[in-house]
Each structure stands twice: as C-alpha cells, then as structure tokens.
Design an enzyme around this catalytic site. Structure first.
Site, mmCIF file in Angstrom:
data_model
loop_
_atom_site.group_PDB
_atom_site.id
_atom_site.type_symbol
_atom_site.label_atom_id
_atom_site.label_comp_id
_atom_site.label_asym_id
_atom_site.label_seq_id
_atom_site.Cartn_x
_atom_site.Cartn_y
_atom_site.Cartn_z
ATOM 1 N N ASP B 151 -11.166 -62.280 16.829
ATOM 2 C CA ASP B 151 -11.593 -61.397 17.909
ATOM 3 C C ASP B 151 -10.670 -61.319 19.116
ATOM 4 O O ASP B 151 -9.627 -60.709 19.039
ATOM 5 C CB ASP B 151 -13.037 -61.667 18.343
ATOM 6 C CG ASP B 151 -13.558 -60.491 19.180
ATOM 7 O OD1 ASP B 151 -13.192 -59.350 18.846
ATOM 8 O OD2 ASP B 151 -14.257 -60.703 20.176
ATOM 9 N N ASP B 304 -20.527 -55.114 21.484
ATOM 10 C CA ASP B 304 -19.571 -56.075 22.056
ATOM 11 C C ASP B 304 -20.206 -56.764 23.272
ATOM 12 O O ASP B 304 -19.566 -56.949 24.313
ATOM 13 C CB ASP B 304 -18.241 -55.401 22.427
ATOM 14 C CG ASP B 304 -17.129 -56.413 22.721
ATOM 15 O OD1 ASP B 304 -17.369 -57.631 22.581
ATOM 16 O OD2 ASP B 304 -16.027 -55.979 23.094
#
Lengths: 311, 427
Positions: B151, B304
């Site tokens: 990520d 997110d």
C-alpha cells in the site's frame, strides 16, 4: 479591506491602491526628527517567524514601533517550537498574551490561514512557503510607482526560480491586477505548470526581454535547487541568467533593477550591478517600512482618520 | 435464529430479484427472498427502505496493531457497520506491518472479538513493506489473506513486483497496487495543476500514478498474474485500465468516493482533511473517473478510510499526514453527489459497493442470493442529515465532508444474520 492580509490574490485593485497611497503618506514621517505616530498605541504586534529573516522581521518591528505599538518578537529557533510546541499551541499562547496582530513567516504554505483560525487577532502574512509574500509585492509596487510614476502598461520581467518563490507569486498577482505586463524568465525546471494562465508571458532565456523591459526583477536562487536537479550548478545559472554589466547593457538604458534580498552576489546578480546606479535594492528596504506601516494602519481600521493620525 | 426483514425494496446487483420483497435470514445465511412465512422469526419492518447486500470496502486502514490511538479494529468495524459496510479489507501498514501469519492472526482475533462485520486482510507483498524481499505470503494464506499489497509504500522495484504477480498465482489472490512513483511524487502534497501553481504548494503530478499503472499492467501481462489497482485517480489511469481489460488482462481497479466528488479546488482553503494520497485531482479527472464507473472500467468504490488523530491533522498542510476517513459518509456522499445529480444510477453505485469489490478480490460477499452470508444494509436514500465528524464511531475526525448536508442514511445493518446497527445506535 479584509481583516487580515494574507494573499494578494484575494485583494482587488482598489485595496492595493489604497495601501500604496497610504504608504506615501507615511513616507513623510521617515524624514521627521521624531519618527513616531500614535495610531497603534496600546496594541500588541507579534512577529512570529519560523524561518530566518532579517529585513522583513526588522521592517515589521520598526513599522509597528513607529505606529506606537508594543512589539513581541518570536523566533522559532529560540522558542518552545524547538521543544516541539505545535503551531496551534504557539498561536494560542500569542492569543493568551493578548496579541492584536500576528505577523507570520513560515516554511509552509497556508500557515497564516491556520493561525488566523486560532484567535481573533489580525494576521499578516510575512511570507509562507512557496505561497505569497504580500507586503514584499506591495513594497515592490510602491517602489516601481515611485521611480516610474505608474504601474499600468509597464513591462516587468521577473527572473529566477519562479516555482519556489512566494515573492514571484505575490508580484504576479499584484502587477497583473495593476495592469502591468508580467514576463517570467526562468529555466523550465523553475517554472510551475500553467503559470502563463495567471496572466504572465513565459520565456526561457533573458534575450527575449532585452528590448522593452522597464523593470528587471531578480529572485534569489537557492543552493538546494541543485540537489533537486533543477540546475546543474549555480555557476551554470550565473552563466545563463546572472545579471552583470554586460548583460544589463543589452537592456534599454533606463531599465531599473530590483531584488527582494538577500542577494547572492555572483549568482543572479554581479557586484557591479548590485552596487550600480540602476539598482534600487536599498530603496525597496526603506519603502518596505512605510508599506508595512500602511498595512498595519489600514487593518486597524484607519480610513478617514489618516491625516489626524499622521499629524 | 430467524430474522424476517419485511417490505424493503431489494437491490441485489449480483442476483435477479428486485422490487418490494421480504428477506428471511436463518443461521447467518439468506434463506429466501419473496414472501416467506414469518413463523418463529423476529420481524424487522423495513417498509420505505432499500435493502442491499452489506456493503464491501476493499481498502481501509484500521491502524491496529501499532497506531490504536488513530483507530483500532473494534472502532473501525463500528464505523464500517454504521456506514452500512459488513465486509472490509484492511491494509497492512500497521506497526508491525501485517507481513507475517502471526500479525495477521492478531488482527483476525481482534475482529472476531469485536463481533461486528467481517474483516479481511491484505497482507504485505514484501517483508516490513520495504520492497526488498517477498513476505511469507503462503504462510499468511493460513490466516486467510485475500490480497497482498505494500500500500503506502509502492513497490518501486519492478523485478519484485513481477515476482509478486507470479508468486501469488499459486494462491489465486491479486496483488493490489498503490500506483505511485515515489521519485516523481517527491515531497509533493497536492495535485500538480492550476491550483498548486496558484497557491504555491509542492505538486504531485498525476504522471506519478500513470507511469506505475502502465508498468504494473505490463507486468500483469508478462506474468498472467492478477493485478488490482487501488484508488486510481486520473483520466489516464482509467484509460490504461480500459485498454488492459480490452486486452483480456486480469486487471481490476477501484476508485474512492472523494476522487469521484471532489477536486483539487477543495485544497484552496488549506483544510488538511483534503490532504490525501493520491491527491484530489482536476475536474477533468473526476469526470473521467465517473465515466469509468459507468462504463464498467472501474470495478469498485473503496473509501481508503485512513483515520488520524486530531492533533496530527491540526497542523499546517505540509505537516499533516495523508488520509481521510470515509466509512461513515461513503453511501450518503455518493447518493448526494452522483445519484441526486443524475450522474449515476443508485443500482450501479450499489453494485460498485457490493458485487463489484467482492468479485475483484474474490470475497464471498456482496450478494443476497439464498445461501449467501446474511450481510444486509437497509437504507433510506432520501433521508437528509448533516455530516458531523465529532459524532463518528471512527476515532478519525479528518473528513472533508464534515458539515455537508447529505441524503442517504443507513437505517440498519445486519451482519451474519444479526442486527448490529439500527437507527443510529449499536444493538
């Protein structure tokens, strides 16, 4: 005018003209034996500087003192900021001390807006990140108007690291609002995207502006730009963009040279030009004082009272 | 235990059933949709509400272990349930990183103890997410990881990315890519464009994303691996994914609600809640993302959700960390800005919040078919409310939608057959 002075971008032509006209009124005070008026008596002005500065901080301090304000100077390097105090807590401390004005200089764009949210003091931007440096632009305009009698229609070239310059940004906004033609001269690595959409012409080499430039405004080039690969070396910058007697002789005879300081002798400006007769760097400093007096005075609400306060 | 949800309007993108029907749930699974008998069942009156599969968010940060002051598994799952989400996929950028089976087990145990929705894990691609050596992906499979990703630390080494796409083929899970060239992004804090030039902030060009999207797509082509591009944000990324899909590559992608409704104009006020990575882009990018959603290029919407402590965001824009919280506002923000404006139909958005993300990561979720897990959201798309981040169940307050007047409110969330959240409170 707004209660704060943070951005030239949000001012209009009338606001700018008003500040310049007020500055002219204050210029007379500098020649008096006693350089003081009571306009800000009893007010507390804090200079909150998170970056080193000589002329801007001293200029604000002196301007406030000449208006009879009490001045507190905060320098990050000798304050609790070193102990990790947050910007918010620093601002709250200034509020608790009764600050009426905070003049802030910070490495981060938008820090003045952040401080303005923390209290009911008035905030003046003394330079934020790559954002703006409004009083610098105002004193530059004042100086140009003083030397050339007008702003409208003048060709003003700003040369140097435009992308990382708050001075350039404020001057682009201020000059275009006042009707000057702005040309930006810089290597492409030092020009932010779409800068021409702010109303300026863009050139990569100085020869494009020799013919009709009225004001040549030079920016300080910083050594750290070399490590960002914006430049191979300061030496090469000086070869391509450094203003020396030779290069200056290619401009029109009556071009005036300005620089916000501090100058890098031998980089963007040679010693002969820096010390020469076409250069108005010291006038800029002196004018900075009256422009900052005017800003403090006008934010305090001085309008009709102008002459009364001055006399 | 039986639960009968009566009278809701069904939206089931994966199935065939629509219209007003009753849903019978038993032993944690969906039994029947239609007019089943209420005998022996607790009855939940859902007339006037829409019923959809429990929402699925494949990109959240619950900060646990290591940053529990920002969020933890329990508060994260509460925020999810309050927002109608019954399945979430946690990113591995915790402390320690989720790069081993034991850390994954720790997170799974905490989720089980919380007992709300289902938490899935995206394990790290590389040890400590340092981009050097592969993490023990096979071992983490024992804890049920559903993807791997580094990520926030995009894999800059193309060789390692190739190996990850190859190695994961034997487990059938995708490599999730936060596509960003770190050198090109530099110390930037916002999108490069007219706004960054005007206000004078360090820019991040969208090409920092584009070059990595293109690289990863070619590596997916080379390896035949499964690539999921998360939070794509630019018109060029949408184009690249569209072309990759046309080539028949195994490429999927998601977009965030904030990139669908906000642009870099929002940064002009220096609200640190708008500081997010990838940064809010230009209006032309926003429109391209909506178009990509409509034409099927974009598979999923993911929040997110990235909580930070108040004091971490209450600083200058440069000093603030990237990230915003979204779980509790996703549905309402999308309904208000895309459905109410006519930009996208509600059914499409629900599919991008349910069946779409479930398919992208291969989750058994996002469906109301008989036999599916009884994860259901009941919501009123017309109900109006004001976003107040101080009332969030998440610990995060960093929400750019704070103060917005929105429509679309979660009435109840059912997870594994139990009503866990109803009328603004946990049951």
């Amino acid at each position: 005018m707004d209660r704060n002075l943070i951005r030239i971008r949000t001012l209009d032509k009338e606001d700018i003209t008003k500040i310049l006209d007020q500055s002219k009124v204050f210029l007379e005070i500098l020649d008096r034996p006693i350089k003081k008026v009571p306009a800000l008596r009893g007010k507390v002005v804090v200079t909150l500087f998170f970056e080193p500065s000589t002329r801007t901080r001293m200029s604000f301090e002196l301007a406030a003192k000449m208006l009879s304000a009490d001045v507190l100077n905060f320098a990050a390097s000798t304050s609790s900021a070193v102990k990790g105090e947050s910007l918010k807590d620093t601002a709250l401390t200034m509020k608790a001390l009764g600050a009426d004005y905070i003049v802030v200089r910070h490495t981060h764009t938008g820090a003045p807006e952040f401080i303005a949210k923390q209290g009911d003091f008035r905030v003046i931007n003394g330079g934020d990140g790559f954002g703006e440096h409004p009083t610098q632009a105002l004193l530059d305009l004042f100086t140009i108007r003083q030397k050339l009698g007008r702003l409208e229609g003048l060709n003003v070239a700003i040369m140097g690291d435009i992308a990382h310059s708050r001075v350039a940004r404020s001057n682009i906004f201020a000059l275009t609002k006042m009707g000057a033609n702005v040309r930006l001269v810089a290597p492409p690595t030092m020009l932010p995207v779409n800068i021409e959409k702010l109303g300026a012409q863009v050139h990569y080499r100085p020869d494009a502006i020799f013919e009709d430039t009225d004001v040549l405004y030079l920016l300080r080039v910083q050594t750290e730009r070399q490590k960002d690969s914006l430049l191979p070396s300061l030496k090469e910058y000086a070869e391509l963009f450094g203003v020396n007697g030779d290069l200056l002789s290619k401009f029109k005879k009556d071009v005036i040279v300005m620089h916000p300081g501090p100058i890098n002798r031998g980089v963007e400006i040679s010693h002969d030009v820096a010390d020469g007769n076409d250069t108005y760097i010291e006038e800029q400093v002196r004018n900075g004082l009256v422009v900052r007096m005017a800003v403090l005075y006008l934010l305090e609400g001085g309008k009709e009272a102008a002459h009364e306060a001055v006399n | 235990m039986k639960l009968l949800i009566k009278g809701a309007e069904i939206i089931d993108p994966a199935g065939k059933i629509a219209g007003r029907n009753d849903i019978l749930v038993e032993d944690g699974v969906i039994r029947e949709i239609g007019k089943p008998s209420a005998a022996g069942a607790e009855v939940l009156d859902a007339s006037g509400l829409k019923a959809a599969p429990g929402l699925v968010d494949i990109h959240v940060h619950f900060r646990d272990p290591g940053y529990e002051y920002k969020e933890n598994v329990a508060t994260g799952l509460r925020a999810a349930a309050a927002g109608g989400f019954t399945s979430v996929v946690c990113m591995p950028n915790t402390k320690p990183d989720i790069d081993t089976k034991s850390v994954a087990k720790y997170v799974n145990d905490k989720a089980r103890a919380a007992g709300l929705g289902r938490l899935f894990i995206a394990g790290a691609i590389s040890k400590k997410r340092e981009g050097a050596e592969l993490a023990e992906i096979g071992d983490m499979m024992n804890e049920g990881i559903v993807a791997v990703t580094d990520d926030g630390n995009p894999v800059m080494n193309a060789q390692l990315m190739r190996r990850a796409l190859e190695y994961t083929k034997m487990f059938g899970i995708p490599v999730m890519s936060h596509a960003e060239d770190k050198n090109l992004a530099g110390a930037g804090v916002m999108n490069e464009g007219m706004v960054s030039t005007t206000i004078g902030m360090r820019p991040i060009p969208k090409e920092a994303e584009t070059v990595m999207v293109l690289r990863d797509i070619e590596l997916a082509a080379l390896t035949g691996g499964r690539l999921h591009l998360t939070h794509i944000s630019s018109a060029e990324s949408v184009d690249a994914v569209r072309r990759a899909k046309a080539r028949g590559l195994r490429v999927t992608c998601d977009v965030t609600p904030h990139h669908l409704v906000l642009t870099d104009e929002s940064v002009m006020g220096f609200d640190t809640a708008t500081k997010v990575n990838p940064p809010l882009r230009a209006e032309s990018d926003r429109r391209a993302l909506v178009a990509g959603l409509l034409d099927g290029t974009i598979d999923a919407i993911a929040s997110d959700h990235a909580p930070h402590a108040v004091h971490e965001k209450e600083v200058s824009y440069d000093d603030a960390p990237f990230g915003l919280v979204g779980l509790e506002t996703t549905l309402a923000v999308l309904v208000t800005r895309l459905v109410e404006t006519g930009a996208a139909p509600l059914e499409l958005l629900i599919s991008k919040l349910t069946a779409g993300p479930a398919a992208a990561l291969g989750l058994n979720a996002g469906s109301l078919a008989p036999g599916a897990p009884a994860d259901i959201v009941l919501f009123d798309p017309a109900a109006e409310w004001t976003v107040d981040s101080s009332k969030f169940f998440s610990k995060g307050r960093n929400c750019p939608f704070n103060g917005w007047r929105v429509r679309g409110r979660v009435a109840a969330t059912v997870a594994a057959g139990n009503i866990v959240f109803k009328d603004g409170a946990f049951v």
